[in-house]
Structures are given as C-alpha cells and as structure tokens.
Enzyme design. Structure first.
Site, PDB file in Angstrom:
ATOM      1  N   ASP A 189     -12.984  22.171  45.357  1.00 30.92           N
ATOM      2  CA  ASP A 189     -12.467  20.827  45.666  1.00 30.92           C
ATOM      3  C   ASP A 189     -11.025  20.696  45.172  1.00 30.92           C
ATOM      4  OD1 ASP A 189     -12.443  18.293  46.659  1.00 30.92           O
ATOM      5  OD2 ASP A 189     -13.654  17.405  45.057  1.00 30.92           O
ATOM      6  N   SER A 229      -3.611  11.086  38.159  1.00 36.58           N
ATOM      7  CA  SER A 229      -3.806  12.128  39.175  1.00 36.58           C
ATOM      8  C   SER A 229      -2.559  12.282  40.049  1.00 36.58           C
ATOM      9  CB  SER A 229      -5.049  11.852  40.007  1.00 36.58           C
ATOM     10  OG  SER A 229      -5.019  10.535  40.432  1.00 36.58           O
TER      11      SER A 229
HETATM   12  O1  ACK Z   1      -5.058   8.534  39.044  1.00 34.91           O
HETATM   13  P1  ACK Z   1      -5.642   8.119  37.783  1.00 34.91           P
HETATM   14  O2  ACK Z   1      -4.974   7.150  36.902  1.00 34.91           O
HETATM   15  O3  ACK Z   1      -6.033   9.431  36.932  1.00 34.91           O
HETATM   16  O4  ACK Z   1      -7.158   7.669  38.052  1.00 34.91           O
HETATM   17  C1  ACK Z   1      -8.081   8.678  37.850  1.00 34.91           C
HETATM   18  C2  ACK Z   1      -9.290   8.145  37.100  1.00 34.91           C
HETATM   19  O5  ACK Z   1      -9.192   8.576  35.740  1.00 34.91           O
HETATM   20  C3  ACK Z   1     -10.608   8.633  37.678  1.00 34.91           C
HETATM   21  O6  ACK Z   1     -10.649  10.038  37.660  1.00 34.91           O
HETATM   22  C4  ACK Z   1      -7.960   9.211  35.538  1.00 34.91           C
HETATM   23  N1  ACK Z   1      -8.192  10.359  34.671  1.00 34.91           N
HETATM   24  C5  ACK Z   1      -9.164  11.275  34.743  1.00 34.91           C
HETATM   25  N2  ACK Z   1      -8.999  12.189  33.758  1.00 34.91           N
HETATM   26  C6  ACK Z   1      -7.905  11.836  33.066  1.00 34.91           C
HETATM   27  C7  ACK Z   1      -7.223  12.400  31.944  1.00 34.91           C
HETATM   28  N3  ACK Z   1      -7.627  13.520  31.341  1.00 34.91           N
HETATM   29  N4  ACK Z   1      -6.118  11.781  31.520  1.00 34.91           N
HETATM   30  C8  ACK Z   1      -5.688  10.640  32.141  1.00 34.91           C
HETATM   31  N5  ACK Z   1      -6.298  10.057  33.188  1.00 34.91           N
HETATM   32  C9  ACK Z   1      -7.393  10.671  33.646  1.00 34.91           C
HETATM   33  C10 ACK Z   1      -7.437   9.650  36.880  1.00 34.91           C
END
Ligand code: ACK
Length: 999
Positions: free
Chosen positions: A761, A721
């Site tokens: 959001d 994110s």
């Molecule tokens: O910041 P992050 O590593 O990126 O932590 C959050 C976590 O899951 C909870 O939402 C990661 N995340 C969500 N969707 C994806 C995706 N499509 N690809 C990689 N990471 C993801 C997000």
C-alpha cells in the site's frame, strides 16, 4: 587723456569678449564716490574767478531736491575766461576716475541780440597734487590772482564739454529743463589728490551736479571662495585676485577671479568644497542637520540617514546604526545598516550510507544584504544526554564547509551507524559583528550501515605447484566489524565462466587444489553487517611449474595428513558457524558453506536480516513482545488527537523514558470494544514496524498492551502525511528538495525489500514527513493494510486493493512483490511531482484498470523533469521483472541529486526519452507527453469514462470543446490542480490545431 563714456557708470553688460562663456560671470562694478555736489547741503565754496564769472546758486533738481549749482551766462560780453575749481579731491586708491557732469546749456541762437562770441561749450580740466593747496582769498582779483589761485597753465584739459541738448527761451517759458549728462574718464592718476576745473569762454551754462567716482570690484563670495574688494589698476589689464575658502571648506583647485577696469569680477577659476559634515547653503558651508550626514568633501548636499541608521547631532559625517543593525567595514555610509540573516529553512538530508547530502532553502530574512553565504558545522553526537563533539577532520565536505554560495553540500567519509548533527548557518558581511544574533538550522541524522571499501593491497606470501598463500590489508574504510572476506578465484583462461569462492575470517588465505603452472585471477571483498563491499580489482598469480616442486613420498604423506586435518578442522568450524547462525538470529546467512563452487553465473547471498511475518507465530502477542518494547502507560502523555486510524484515534503526545529526554511521539490507540482479532491485527503493525531500523521507516518506540487503551507509540512526524503536506505547499519546493524526499522513500523501500517485506500500500498518504522534510514509510500490516485504506476497493477476486496505486498483476491475481511495490512507487512519484494530485483524477477504478491494461500510462505532471518521468514509466512496466529494483531507483535519484542540472530538462518540453525497458519488452505500453496526449489516448474509451461531464470522443468534437467544458474538467478535479488544468488547456490548444476545423 580723457575718453568719452556712455551715460551712467554701473549696470553695463559684461565685457563683450565674455559673452556666451559660462564661467565668465560678471558682477556689476561698484562705484565709489569721491565727490558728489548734490550730496552737499551747505555752500560748496568752490573757487571761482573772476568775480562775475561762475556763481554758486541754490536751486532744486528735477525732483525738487535742494541742490547747489554753478552758473555763468556772460554771453553779451567779449573775452570771457571764467574758471571754477572744485575743492581738493583725495584720489584714495583709485587709479582711474570718472567725472559725471549734469548741466544745462542755452542755445546761443535763442538769445536775442546775442554777440557772435556766444559759446555752447565749456572746458573740463584737472590738476594732480600731492596735497591740498594753501587757499588765498576767494573770487575777484586781477590776472595775478587768477594765476596764484588757479595756476591755469598747470591744469590739463580733460575735454571740451558740449551739450547734447541746449534749451531755448521757449523751454524756459514752458519750464522744460533740458539736462545733459556727460561722463569723462581721467587717469591713470598718480598723485594723492587732484582738483577739477570748469573753464567757461562765453557760454550760458548751469552746472547742476558734479560727481567724481572710481570703480571697484566689490567683495564677493564665488564658488565658496571669498574675494576682497579690489580696485582695478590701469585700463589695459585685469587684476588677478586669489580667493580664500570660506569657513569649513577646502580648496579643490585654487580659486581665482579677475577684476576688470569696469569693477566687474570675471572668469572665476577653481573652487572650494564644503568639508564632510557641511553643505553649501547661502554661499557658505553650513552643518548638516540632525538626521542628515555628509561623509566626504564635496558640493553634494547632506543626505538623509539611510534606513536603520540615525544621526542625533549636527554636522554628522555618517549615521550610526540602530540597535542590532550593523555596517560592514567595506559598506559605504550611504548603505542601509543591516543585520545577520535568519536561519536557513527546510534543511533536508539525504543519507547514502556514510555520506549525506544536505540541502536547504535561503533564509527568510537575508538581513538586507546580498553577500550571503553558508557554513555547515558537523558534530558527532553520542550518549544520553546527548554529547556532541566536532567531527573528525577526515570528514569531507563537497565543495567545502564554509563560504558556500549554493544551498547544498555533500558530506562524505562519516562513520557508519553514527548520529551526526549538522548546523547550517547563513552568514553575511555583518554576522561577525553580532555573534549573539546568529541563527542556524540543525538537522540530526544517523548514517546507515555502509559496506566496507574494497581491499586494495594483496600480497603473495608463497606459491607451490598447486597452492598459493596470500595475505592482504584490511580495507581503508571497513565501516564496521569485518565478519569475513570472500575470496573469488578462477583460472585466467576460463574467463570467469567457472570460479571458486571461499571465505576467510582473517586477512590471509591459502588457495589449494590449484593446477600447476597456471595463472589465476583473484578478487577479494570484505563483509560486515551491512553486507559485502565492492570487490577488489583482479590480482593475477601463478602456481609453480611441476619441476619447481619435488617432494618425497613421506613428506607428501605428511602434507596430505596436514591438509586432511585442516579440512576436518575447517568443516568443524563451518558446522559450528552454521549451528550458531541457526540458533542465534535470523539475520545471519542461511548458507553455511565456507567454500562453494559455482558452475556459472552469480553468487547471490541473502539479505543480512529477514523480515519475520508475525502471523507465523502461534501467539501473535509473543511476536509483539519479541519486536516491540512494552511501555508503561504513565510514561506517555497524550496532547491531542491528530487523526483517525482504522482501529481508533491517532494522537500526538510525549514519551518520557527513565534517563532519556522527553520526546514527541504519535500514539495510535485501539478503540474500546475491540475483538481479539482486531487487537491482533492492530498489534501486528507494531510487530512488523519493530523489526525495522532505518532512517526512512517510521520508528516504533514501543507498545502499551498491559493496560488500556492498547497503544502503538511511534516517533512524531511534524508535517503529517505526504499527500496533504504537498497539497498544502503546492509548487513551493525546489526540484532537488522533491527528489531528496523521493530518494528517502526509495531508500526506505530498498531496506524493506532487502528485508523481504512487501508493503502493498505504498502511496503518498502512507508516507509521513517530519520537520526536516525527511520522508518515512509508514502504515504496515498484511491483510489489514488494505482494510484500513479508504482508497482500497474490492476486486473481482474479492480482495480489497488500492487500484490506482497497484500493479496490474497484483490486481489481477494478487501477485504482491517488491516489483509491485515499485509500480506503486511510480504512482507515488507522480503524486509527489504533481503536488498531491489524485492519480487518474476522477476516473472510475474500472476505467483505470481498463486503461492501464490497454497500455495507457499517466502523463508527466507539469514541469516534471524528464528523468523522473522516465523513472515513472520504468516503474509502470507491465512485465514486473523489467521494473527497476529499489536499489536502482536510489542510485538514479542519487545521480539526479548530484547533477541537479539534469532536473531542468522537463518531460513536457522535450520529447520523451526512449524507454529502454519498454523497448526491450516489446510491450505495447503507451504513455503521454502531456495531458492532451493522455486525452487523445482516452478518446478510444467511452465518453463518460474519460473525464466526467466532458466528451472528447473524436477529433470532430475537439474544436467544439468550450472553455466552459474545460472549466468543468478543472472543477471536477479535487485539490490543487491548476498545473494539470493549465497543462490540459495548453495541450488542448495544440490538439485543436491538429484537428480539421468544422466548416
Ligand atoms: O496527514 P496527517 O496529519 O498525518 O493525518 C494522518 C492521521 O494521523 C491518520 O493517520 C497522522 N499521523 C499518523 N502517524 C503519525 C506520526 N507518526 N506523526 C504524526 N502524525 C501522524 C497522519
């Protein structure tokens, strides 16, 4: 003939005229003995006459070395004429010779009862002959003998020799030897040899030694040229000698020197230089040692091999490069060997319909060179497995595709909806030598749908009293299949206040029902699945005058019938079109009119596709299957957990679909023990996501609903994110990279708003970033969205809302629209520009609501470009209709990307630009140029509310604020906030100056 010389021959200073001249080096002359009486061990057997004249006597010199001396001391007798003659002395090559005499002489006054004839001098004479004379008997004999042996008259006198110091009887008693040394020059000599003679006429003298020598310039090496031994010629001139270069050297300027009469080398001119591979050592040119090199003729020393090069042998002209290192043709041998650069980094793409802006960072390793440039290769890729072909020659690169010195290029004229791969390669002067070491960074993009280009050619086919038939050519770039053309026309004098629009499927149309003899203006625009293209310019046509058109009543009847049947057919087609649209898809226009008339204003056609709320389905699982592909659980491999969602874990893994390449995916799971409602809400996100197809919206790969766990599978975003990504890379991106990311998000949001979807959001935590820094909007849902968000808080009206990101009207009465999304976009923009800072820092939600309501706005982040801060302020307009649409935001950001120079004007350093929207609305909205200003604004709020622990309630307290307090502020702010804190400190300083200082 003779000349008085100083004592001793060698070691004299240089010639006087030479003193102080640097190049006038002298070397002491070399003396070559022709005779040295001291060197003789046996009898000298010089010729002496008469018998009791000169006598040869053995003795010792002052060092007690045995020597032969000649003495005469007939002071008590009259008429003395005693001759002593040396043996024949060969002149060799000498022209001028020197005679050095060492002798003692008795003071006549010290001899008791001496005769008046006592002398204190003797004569030195010489005789040149070609060869040695035949010798007669030695010594004795009468006057005739003397003549036959000495031929006195033939001798030439060199000088009368007097003693500088003569000795007395007392000296003898004390054994003091008062030795005199006299040197005389003789010359120029011409014959092969000569005799010397000593004539005594009544002195008491002892010849201790006789040395005859000449002077010579010795062999010498000077300036790397060797000069042979040289004998001076005559006393007047110097002998010019040409030197020859030593081995392994070359003449720079012919080397010359002058040999003086004193046997000294003078005035070296010209020099030799050591050949490449050789250096001057000990007056010679010697080979460079291994590890050293010399590439050019010259007197420089051999240099050490530059980095990444070696020389294993002696005498290297240059050093060879190590493996995988190279030298460009124009590189000097002194330059280090270099290698091709590594691949460019952080390639980002900003897609704008059928154009893309590529931007990248310099490679980590430039290969040790400065002549770096970039090449961009374009490939069009299709099919499964992906097959790529070079792009069409029509594709344009701005400024160009190769030899780029800047790290950005704009590629235009791509095909719409097509996959392209761009390979960005950094090259330098040695890349051509190492094709195997070249590296590039690739970025794959899919162009968006693009509206068609305008129609440019319109032709009038025929005109009548009340109709005009026109045809036109298809636009140059249709960018898709043209669905129809919109033809808008109006009377010229009406000035567009009243116009008619009709649609044409082909490239021709007849405009009926026109007024006779009237000028009409007309514009045409084409429509594809991507929407309408730009309108053509206005074309002017005139109907025929009344007189030009005459018709019989029959023919007018025929025409009327024809027109009515044409209208009937058109109506039928329109009806059919509407029915097909209704039944086929939601995406088609809901306005079936082929021809509509508008009294005033604009025609606003709805978006091509509309978002369908899955909650409107009776059975939400039907919605899932309509919009999402059901995946087989066996095609998914889960690798690891990457985070936690509201309904379960988020994992990374791989998806392998039949006849497709394995791909990385993110997998959201629904935890065990869920309720039906939770399952519905969980899958609602997939139903929503599945309706979107945009490069800046997270792509749904499919769902698993028929086995457990229930899963939503999306594309994998390597950098997670956006908020945490920015915090991790605080201050590491260029302005253009940040704007590129923001542009992507705005483009995704434009797509969502065009679809009629309100996100509710939008925040950095809900944006995902892939390895190419492409940002995609994620986290879809309806009521669920806010349940899921830890930032969401319950409002007084019971809803759960992420207060800091939400527009006031959405907080106050849940008015969520694309305009409230625009507010959130402004906050997200602030988050991005402050590298993940928390909006409004540690203020409580209540304080934020109050401050925003009172018109306060966040200050610009540190170094924030003024244009971006202006955009934030525009997004934070209280009146939601004054906020920019996402389409507008995209075009603002595009302009910034095209003119990166504008990013250099920062909001902190310039006065804030006029906020037009604010002025228009007459709103009382306040914003701050700096955090200090923000704090100024906050002074009106209760102490606790402004910043935890530090009170700036009035000017009086300001100067008392200690650095400790400041640290406290910094300390209470979470995340990488040094920028904010430093900006805060700076603005406090300024602020303090403006406050009255307490006495
Ligand atoms: O910041 P992050 O590593 O990126 O932590 C959050 C976590 O899951 C909870 O939402 C990661 N995340 C969500 N969707 C994806 C995706 N499509 N690809 C990689 N990471 C993801 C997000």
């Amino acid at each position: 003939m003779g000349r008085r010389g100083g004592g001793g021959g060698g070691g004299k200073p240089c010639a006087l005229w030479c003193e102080g001249i640097e190049s006038c080096l002298c070397s002491p002359g070399q003396m070559i003995n022709l005779l040295d009486s001291k060197a003789s061990q046996g009898e000298l057997r010089w010729l002496s006459y008469p018998l009791h004249g000169w006598e040869e006597i053995s003795g010792v010199d002052e060092h007690y070395t045995p020597i032969r001396t000649f003495q005469v001391c007939n002071v008590m007798e009259f008429s003395q004429n005693n001759w002593l003659r040396t043996n024949w002395i060969s002149r060799r090559s000498a022209v001028k010779i020197y005679v050095e005499l060492k002798f003692t002489l008795r003071d006549c006054n010290s001899i008791p009862q001496v005769l008046g004839t006592c002398k204190e001098t003797f004569n030195l004479l010489y005789l040149e002959t070609e060869q040695e004379e035949e010798e007669g008997g030695r010594g004795g004999g009468g006057e005739r003998d003397r003549d036959s042996h000495f031929r006195e008259h033939q001798f030439s006198k060199i000088d009368t020799i007097a003693a500088d110091e003569s000795f007395t009887q007392m000296d003898l008693g004390d054994r003091i030897l008062k030795l005199n040394t006299e040197v005389r020059e003789v010359g120029p000599m011409t014959k092969r040899g000569f005799y010397l003679a000593f004539q005594d006429v009544g002195a008491c003298v002892a010849l201790v030694s006789v040395r005859v020598y000449f002077k010579m310039c010795p062999p010498i090496v000077r300036n790397l040229a060797s000069f042979p031994d040289t004998v001076p010629t005559d006393s007047q001139s110097l002998v010019e000698v040409r030197g020859s270069c030593v081995n392994h050297s070359k003449e720079e300027e012919p080397p010359r020197m002058y040999c003086s009469m004193e046997g000294e080398w003078l005035v070296p001119i010209g020099k030799c230089l050591c050949n490449p591979g050789y250096e001057e050592r000990a007056s010679a040119c010697q080979t460079c040692r291994p590890g050293f090199y010399k590439s050019a003729l010259g007197n420089a020393e051999c240099a050490k091999c530059p980095p990444h090069s070696v020389s294993h042998h002696e005498g290297a002209l240059s050093c060879a490069c190590e493996k995988n290192y190279f030298r460009a043709e124009e590189d000097p041998p002194s330059m280090s060997c270099t290698r091709p650069p590594s691949a460019p980094r952080n390639v980002i793409s900003v897609i704008n319909e059928t154009s893309v802006i590529l931007d990248w960072s310099w490679p980590e390793d430039t290969g040790g060179r400065r002549d770096l440039f970039f090449i961009v290769l374009c490939k069009r890729c299709q099919g499964q497995p992906l097959r790529c072909v070079p792009c069409r020659s029509k594709v344009r690169f701005l400024p160009w595709a190769s030899g780029l010195r800047n790290t950005t290029v704009t590629v235009t004229d791509l095909l719409a909806h097509t996959n392209y791969t761009f390979e960005v390669e950094a090259q330098n002067g040695v890349s051509g030598q190492a094709p195997a070491l070249r590296q590039y960074a690739a970025v794959t993009i899919t162009t968006n749908q693009a509206a068609p280009s305008p129609v440019t050619v319109i032709r009038k086919e025929s005109t009548s009293r009340n109709s005009i038939s026109l045809s036109w050519l298809e636009p140059e770039r249709p960018n898709g299949i043209i669905l129809d053309y919109e033809v808008k026309y109006y009377e010229k004098q009406e000035q567009e206040t009243s116009y008619t629009i009709l649609r044409a499927r082909g490239c021709n149309v007849t405009l009926n029902g026109l007024k006779a003899d009237t000028a009409y203006l007309l514009q045409i625009r084409a429509r594809t699945a991507a929407g309408y293209g730009a309108s053509s310019r206005s074309f002017e046509f005139e109907t025929s005058p009344d007189s030009a058109f005459s018709m019989s009543s029959e023919s007018s009847q025929v025409i009327l019938i024809a027109i009515s049947s044409a209208v009937a057919i058109i109506l039928l087609i329109v009806l059919l079109y509407v029915v097909i649209n209704r039944f086929c898809c939601h995406s088609k226009s809901k306005h079936p009119d082929e021809k509509r008339h508008f009294g005033n204003g604009h025609l606003r056609l709805p978006g091509i596709r509309t978002y369908v709320d899955p909650h409107t389905y009776e059975d939400p699982s039907q919605a899932v299957h309509e919009f999402a592909k059901e995946l087989d659980a066996s095609s998914i491999a889960i690798d690891k957990v990457v985070g936690a969602g509201e309904f379960g874990e988020v994992c990374s893994g791989r998806l392998k679909l039949p006849s497709k390449k394995e791909m990385c995916v993110a997998i959201k799971t629904l935890k065990a023990g869920y309720t039906d409602k939770q399952r519905r809400e969980f899958l609602a996100e997939a139903s929503i996501m599945g309706q979107f197809d945009h490069p800046n919206i997270i792509r749904l790969e499919g769902v698993v609903t028929r086995s457990k766990p229930v899963m939503i599978v999306t594309e994998y975003m390597e950098n997670g994110s956006l908020d945490s990504f920015l915090r991790k890379h605080d201050a590491q991106f260029t302005g253009i990279q940040l704007v590129g990311m923001l542009r992507g998000i705005a483009s995704g949001m434009k797509y969502l708003s065009d679809m009629g979807y309100v996100h509710r959001d939008l925040a950095a935590r809900n944006i995902l970033v892939n390895s190419n820094l492409v940002c995609k909007v994620s986290d879809f849902g309806l009521s669920r969205v806010l349940e899921d968000d830890p930032e969401a808080a319950y409002t007084t009206r019971g809803g759960k809302i992420p207060i800091r990101w939400t527009a006031p009207e959405a907080i106050a009465y849940r008015k969520f629209t694309s305009s409230s999304d625009a507010w959130s976009y402004g906050i997200l923009l602030w988050e991005v520009m402050s590298y993940g800072e928390r909006p409004y820092w540690e203020m409580s939600n209540q304080d934020v609501i109050k401050a925003v309501d009172e018109g306060y706005r966040l200050p610009p982040p540190m170094d924030c470009p003024a244009a971006l801060y202006q955009l934030m302020l525009d997004c934070w307009q209280k009146e939601r209709n004054n906020r920019p649409k996402f389409e507008h935001i995209v075009s603002i950001l595009d302009k910034l990307i095209r003119n990166p120079g504008t990013l250099k004007i920062t909001a902190n350093t310039t006065s804030r630009p006029t906020n037009q929207l604010l002025e228009q609305s007459g709103s009382e909205v306040t914003s701050w140029d700096t955090v200090g200003d923000w704090m100024d604004g906050m002074r009106t709020l209760p102490c606790k509310e402004a910043f935890s622990g530090v009170c700036y309630s009035s000017c009086d307290t300001m100067p008392k604020t200690s650095t400790e307090d400041l640290k406290k502020v910094g300390g209470t702010i979470a995340g990488p906030q040094k920028n904010i804190v430093s900006s805060l400190k700076a603005s406090l300083d300024t602020h303090t100056k403006n406050c009255p200082v307490p006495v």
